[in-house]
Design a protein around this motif. Structure first.
Motif: not given
Ligand SMILES: [Mn+2]
Ligand SMILES: NC(=O)c1ccc[n+]([C@@H]2O[C@H](COP(=O)([O-])OP(=O)(O)OC[C@H]3O[C@@H](n4cnc5c(N)ncnc54)[C@H](O)[C@@H]3O)[C@@H](O)[C@H]2O)c1
Ligand SMILES: O=P(O)(O)OC[C@H]1O[C@H](O[C@H]2[C@H](O)[C@@H](O)[C@@H](O)O[C@@H]2CO)[C@H](O)[C@@H](O)[C@@H]1O
Length: 449
Positions: A147-149, A170-174, A199-202
């Protein structure tokens, strides 16, 4: 292999059918006994669930049960894994998060800058309630939250559940970026080994290796600057907004060639350009409402009408596959390396211990074991420290009901900077989020000079 009972919280999400297709594709790696959907919106979930029932009947006949419910106890009892994908306020509020900053010439984005703060202040309370509920009904379940952010949610959950060893953000962007690297190299994404910090998205990839230890970083950099960079994952490959975002990576690698950037850095490194290219009446939320949401609902309607999947094209994307591979590594102690969010505790030597950082980690049945990054240099440290302070101030604002902390957070954020502008955005956001945010204690009004 023990078969798992999986609960998906936010069963009505636009990502659910993609996740189901990924569960089908990954059934050897992550075999399931049951799948249960839980959502607070019965109608939204029902359409997706009815289509899922048909998909599973055709493609996962060995599954012992598929259930969907709006009853927490029924959903959350006896879970082995809980995937959490909720959106407090829905896409309608996402649109406001993006529009309000743009009206003040600041970046309008769902997870970066003011939009991220607004979404974060809506999500934290629901996420805390959910984790408490999951722990009540299934004390030993693994919780995978995306769930974001995610950065702000992870910081709030770290404070609220400091001893919970089975909760992973967890985030899927990488991984989605790595799908494009894999395309450049002609390899499978899961054969690449990333070195990454942030950091996440950073964050930044410092190296991309393969499983034999061969370093492909320079090949990727050269390909990006000479041939361009495009999204290749099925979900985003043909999406004009994601195509533009990946194109911006060419600029970032040209300006800052040391490391390979996360796409989300475009909002922090080129905020004026990002504002210029936005149309307040057609921000990303509107595109998603008219795009992914409509597409998923039409697909579900078609499957239900045909009582079959024969007339639809169902795709597997990296989002689902990534979450599932991480879950499998926890379930079966695979010790695979994935980029996830963890409490720093020295992983990045010159950042605070209590930062939620995003780094490659060995994923085991005792949780993630982050791999040491060491010291990071001034440019990255400076950028990260500012962003980290913003994230922590947003969570402080939530816990302390503090207008002042929220104002500090926005002023500090690279997408805003100017204090009077931060105040105007904050006041508009308070107004738009009355139903969702904690009440922030009033502060002195802006002084007119
Ligand atoms: Mn993400
Ligand atoms: N971390 C990542 O990399 C990543 C990637 C993709 C999506 N996401 C996140 O996944 C979530 C879902 O995204 P979406 O665009 O499909 O949104 P969506 O609105 O389509 O789906 C969210 C679902 O959650 C339900 N919901 C809301 N609050 C709930 C609660 N308290 N309890 C149970 N259910 C609740 C809603 O009714 C809805 O059906 C968002 O938070 C999104 O940002 C994160
Ligand atoms: O603007 P959206 O709704 O299209 O995307 C927002 C999400 O973007 C990232 O997720 C990507 C993902 O990286 C990609 O693999 C594919 O599955 O599409 C997703 C978006 O469509 C980001 O990591 C998420 O946090 C955002 O929610």
């Amino acid at each position: 292999m023990k078969k798992q009972n999986l609960v998906v919280v936010g069963g009505g999400s636009t990502y659910t059918i993609g996740m189901i297709m990924s569960l089908v594709a990954e059934k050897e790696q992550f075999p399931l006994r049951t799948i249960t959907f839980y959502d607070t919106n019965a109608d939204r979930q029902e359409k997706i669930a009815k289509a899922t029932e048909i998909i599973l009947r055709e493609k996962y006949p060995e599954l012992e049960g598929f259930y969907y419910t709006t009853d927490k106890e029924e959903a959350l009892t006896n879970a082995d894994f809980v995937f959490v994908q909720i959106r407090t306020g829905g896409l309608a509020m996402r649109e406001k998060d993006e529009q309000i900053p743009l009206r003040h010439e600041a970046v309008g984005q769902e997870t970066c800058g003011p939009g991220g703060m607004a979404y974060g202040l809506r999500s934290i309370g629901d996420m805390i309630d959910l984790v408490n509920d999951i722990r009540h009904y299934s004390p030993d379940a693994w919780i995978l939250n995306y769930t974001n952010p995610a950065a702000i949610v992870a910081e709030a959950l770290r404070r609220e559940f400091p001893d919970d060893q089975k909760l992973l953000n967890i985030c899927d962007m990488p991984a989605a970026i790595m799908v494009s690297y894999a395309g450049i190299l002609g390899k499978d994404v899961f054969d690449l080994v990333p070195e990454y910090f942030g950091l996440n998205h950073f964050g930044w990839f410092t190296k991309i290796l393969d499983k034999d230890g061969k370093d492909h970083t320079d090949t990727i950099k050269r390909a990006i600057t000479e041939d361009g960079f495009i999204p290749e994952d099925a979900e985003i490959a043909n999406d004009p907004s994601w195509i533009k975002t990946f194109k911006q990576v060419e600029q970032m690698v040209t300006d800052f060639p040391e490391y390979l950037p996360n796409t989300y850095l475009q909002y922090y490194l080129y905020p004026s350009q990002m504002v210029e290219k936005e149309d307040e009446n057609n921000t990303r939320a509107r595109q998603v409402i008219n795009g992914r949401e409509k597409r998923v609902h039409t697909l579900a309607d078609q499957i239900i009408a045909d009582n079959s999947t024969e007339n639809v094209e169902l795709e597997v994307d990296i989002h689902g596959r990534y979450m599932i591979r991480v879950a499998a590594s926890m379930a079966y102690n695979n010790g695979d390396i994935f980029i996830v969010m963890v409490e720093n505790n020295g992983t990045i030597a010159n950042l605070p211990d209590d930062a939620m950082v995003e780094v490659p980690s060995l994923i085991t049945n005792r949780g993630p074991k982050p791999l040491a990054v060491g010291h990071i240099s001034t440019f990255y440290k400076g950028l990260i420290e500012g962003q980290l302070a913003y994230e922590k101030l947003v969570v402080d604002a939530y816990y302390e009901n503090s207008y002042e902390k929220a104002l500090q957070a926005l002023t500090l954020n690279r997408t805003v900077v100017d204090a009077p502008r931060a105040r105007k955005i904050l006041d508009d956001m308070i107004d738009a989020n009355k139903e969702y945010w904690p009440k922030l204690h009033a502060n002195k009004k802006a002084v007119t000079v």
